[in-house]
Design a protein around this motif. Sequence first.
Motif, PDB file in Angstrom:
ATOM      1  N   ASP A   1       0.815  -1.217   0.000  1.00 13.77           N
ATOM      2  CA  ASP A   1       0.000   0.000   0.000  1.00 13.77           C
ATOM      3  C   ASP A   1       0.846   1.263   0.000  1.00 13.77           C
ATOM      4  O   ASP A   1       0.420   2.310   0.509  1.00 13.77           O
ATOM      5  N   ASP A   2       2.064   1.176  -0.550  1.00 15.10           N
ATOM      6  CA  ASP A   2       2.892   2.371  -0.686  1.00 15.10           C
ATOM      7  C   ASP A   2       2.257   3.331  -1.684  1.00 15.10           C
ATOM      8  O   ASP A   2       1.704   2.914  -2.704  1.00 15.10           O
ATOM      9  N   ALA A   3       2.360   4.607  -1.413  1.00 13.87           N
ATOM     10  CA  ALA A   3       1.833   5.611  -2.340  1.00 13.87           C
ATOM     11  C   ALA A   3       2.625   5.573  -3.647  1.00 13.87           C
ATOM     12  O   ALA A   3       3.822   5.287  -3.652  1.00 13.87           O
ATOM     13  N   PRO A   4       1.978   5.877  -4.765  1.00 12.73           N
ATOM     14  CA  PRO A   4       2.655   5.812  -6.064  1.00 12.73           C
ATOM     15  C   PRO A   4       3.499   7.036  -6.393  1.00 12.73           C
ATOM     16  O   PRO A   4       4.147   7.080  -7.439  1.00 12.73           O
ATOM     17  N   ASP A   5       3.516   8.049  -5.526  1.00 10.52           N
ATOM     18  CA  ASP A   5       4.110   9.337  -5.870  1.00 10.52           C
ATOM     19  C   ASP A   5       5.563   9.233  -6.305  1.00 10.52           C
ATOM     20  O   ASP A   5       5.971   9.884  -7.279  1.00 10.52           O
ATOM     21  N   LEU A   6       6.369   8.436  -5.589  1.00  9.50           N
ATOM     22  CA  LEU A   6       7.779   8.323  -5.931  1.00  9.50           C
ATOM     23  C   LEU A   6       7.948   7.686  -7.304  1.00  9.50           C
ATOM     24  O   LEU A   6       8.766   8.140  -8.117  1.00  9.50           O
ATOM     25  N   PHE A   7       7.165   6.636  -7.595  1.00 10.99           N
ATOM     26  CA  PHE A   7       7.205   6.016  -8.916  1.00 10.99           C
ATOM     27  C   PHE A   7       6.820   7.010  -9.994  1.00 10.99           C
ATOM     28  O   PHE A   7       7.503   7.138 -11.022  1.00 10.99           O
ATOM     29  N   VAL A   8       5.743   7.737  -9.778  1.00 19.44           N
ATOM     30  CA  VAL A   8       5.248   8.670 -10.789  1.00 19.44           C
ATOM     31  C   VAL A   8       6.270   9.772 -11.049  1.00 19.44           C
ATOM     32  O   VAL A   8       6.569  10.112 -12.204  1.00 19.44           O
ATOM     33  N   SER A   9       6.840  10.335  -9.984  1.00 21.32           N
ATOM     34  CA  SER A   9       7.776  11.442 -10.167  1.00 21.32           C
ATOM     35  C   SER A   9       9.043  10.991 -10.877  1.00 21.32           C
ATOM     36  O   SER A   9       9.586  11.713 -11.724  1.00 21.32           O
ATOM     37  N   ARG A  10       9.524   9.798 -10.565  1.00 22.32           N
ATOM     38  CA  ARG A  10      10.731   9.294 -11.219  1.00 22.32           C
ATOM     39  C   ARG A  10      10.456   8.922 -12.672  1.00 22.32           C
ATOM     40  O   ARG A  10      11.245   9.242 -13.563  1.00 22.32           O
ATOM     41  N   ALA A  11       9.334   8.227 -12.907  1.00 19.01           N
ATOM     42  CA  ALA A  11       9.012   7.801 -14.271  1.00 19.01           C
ATOM     43  C   ALA A  11       8.772   8.990 -15.181  1.00 19.01           C
ATOM     44  O   ALA A  11       9.117   8.962 -16.371  1.00 19.01           O
ATOM     45  N   ALA A  12       8.196  10.058 -14.647  1.00 20.95           N
ATOM     46  CA  ALA A  12       7.862  11.227 -15.459  1.00 20.95           C
ATOM     47  C   ALA A  12       9.096  12.011 -15.882  1.00 20.95           C
ATOM     48  O   ALA A  12       8.982  12.933 -16.705  1.00 20.95           O
ATOM     49  N   ARG A  13      10.279  11.642 -15.334  1.00 19.25           N
ATOM     50  CA  ARG A  13      11.493  12.385 -15.670  1.00 19.25           C
ATOM     51  C   ARG A  13      12.441  11.612 -16.583  1.00 19.25           C
ATOM     52  O   ARG A  13      13.517  12.117 -16.915  1.00 19.25           O
ATOM     53  N   THR A  14      12.079  10.411 -16.999  1.00 21.25           N
ATOM     54  CA  THR A  14      13.009   9.609 -17.791  1.00 21.25           C
ATOM     55  C   THR A  14      12.455   9.335 -19.190  1.00 21.25           C
ATOM     56  O   THR A  14      11.249   9.163 -19.369  1.00 21.25           O
ATOM     57  N   ARG A  15      13.376   9.279 -20.148  1.00 18.04           N
ATOM     58  CA  ARG A  15      12.989   8.936 -21.509  1.00 18.04           C
ATOM     59  C   ARG A  15      13.136   7.436 -21.757  1.00 18.04           C
ATOM     60  O   ARG A  15      12.897   6.978 -22.879  1.00 18.04           O
TER      61      ARG A  15
END
Length: 292
Positions: free
Chosen positions: A156-170
């Motif tokens: 039940d970890d929040a997705p925020d860290l995944f989203v922020s990291r994924a949104a910065r990579t090509r």
Amino acid sequence: MPEGHSIHRLARQFQDVFVGAPVRASSPQGRFADGAALLDGHTPVRAWAHGKHFFLDFEHALTLNVHLGMYGAWTFGGDETFAAASSIGAPRRIGETEDHSGPASAEPPAPRPTVRLRLEAEHGWADLIGATTCRVLTPEEVGEVTAKLGPDPLNDDAPDLFVSRAARTRRPIGVVLMDQSMVGGIGNIYRAEVLFRAGLDPWRPAKDVGEEALRALYADNQALMREGVRLGRIVTTAPEHRPGVPAEQAWPEHANYVYHRQGRPCRVCGRDAIVVEEMAARKLYRCTVCQG
């Protein structure tokens, strides 16, 4: 390699049948003799998972940490009170079901020469073979391991860290989903299936997917992996794409959309469009029509 749902099932099994009483620990193979000696006679107090890492905390503040990798597996056995899966890990079994065939006994059989670690309790035993990682950690070392891992949907970890990291990579979203520092527990099957369900091309740069779609990917993985914990196998098809077949009976014929289904008609578009490609040295399955 077992995906995250299997490791969480493993943790639940240890929590149910080993936690709360002293265990005997040994290394029949000999390669983990020093580690086994640190655990022998001590009491597990908590079993848990993060991504593909299994942790077993003991009362003297040491933790067993196991990563099964491609070839690792736990095998279990015990008397009639020991309700547990017979095997979790590789080689892949057909699901992970209780197996009490043969005489029920808390006494384990003679260990195979490959057993890295054997844990024995009053009513049963567990043997570990072939794991990539098997070590004993201090609390500080456990923190160092988990700090390198992305959020785990099953915790039940929040997705925020995944989203922020994924949104910065090509990097392609299909690569990002398999990166355990981005999100924990997703393997090749869940990667292929969740991208199909989202209609996303695995080769699309992650930063171009969009925050809303990234959050939806995380939530869908969470739902699918929870179902994997419940069923003991990966079933990703929606009921309308396996009419009359309940999830409990879907595996293997009706379980997935694209994984290992190259050369067969797509369940959604009906076309012969499922292909297998290579992405970052792993097989990638997708439908070129639904995910075009």
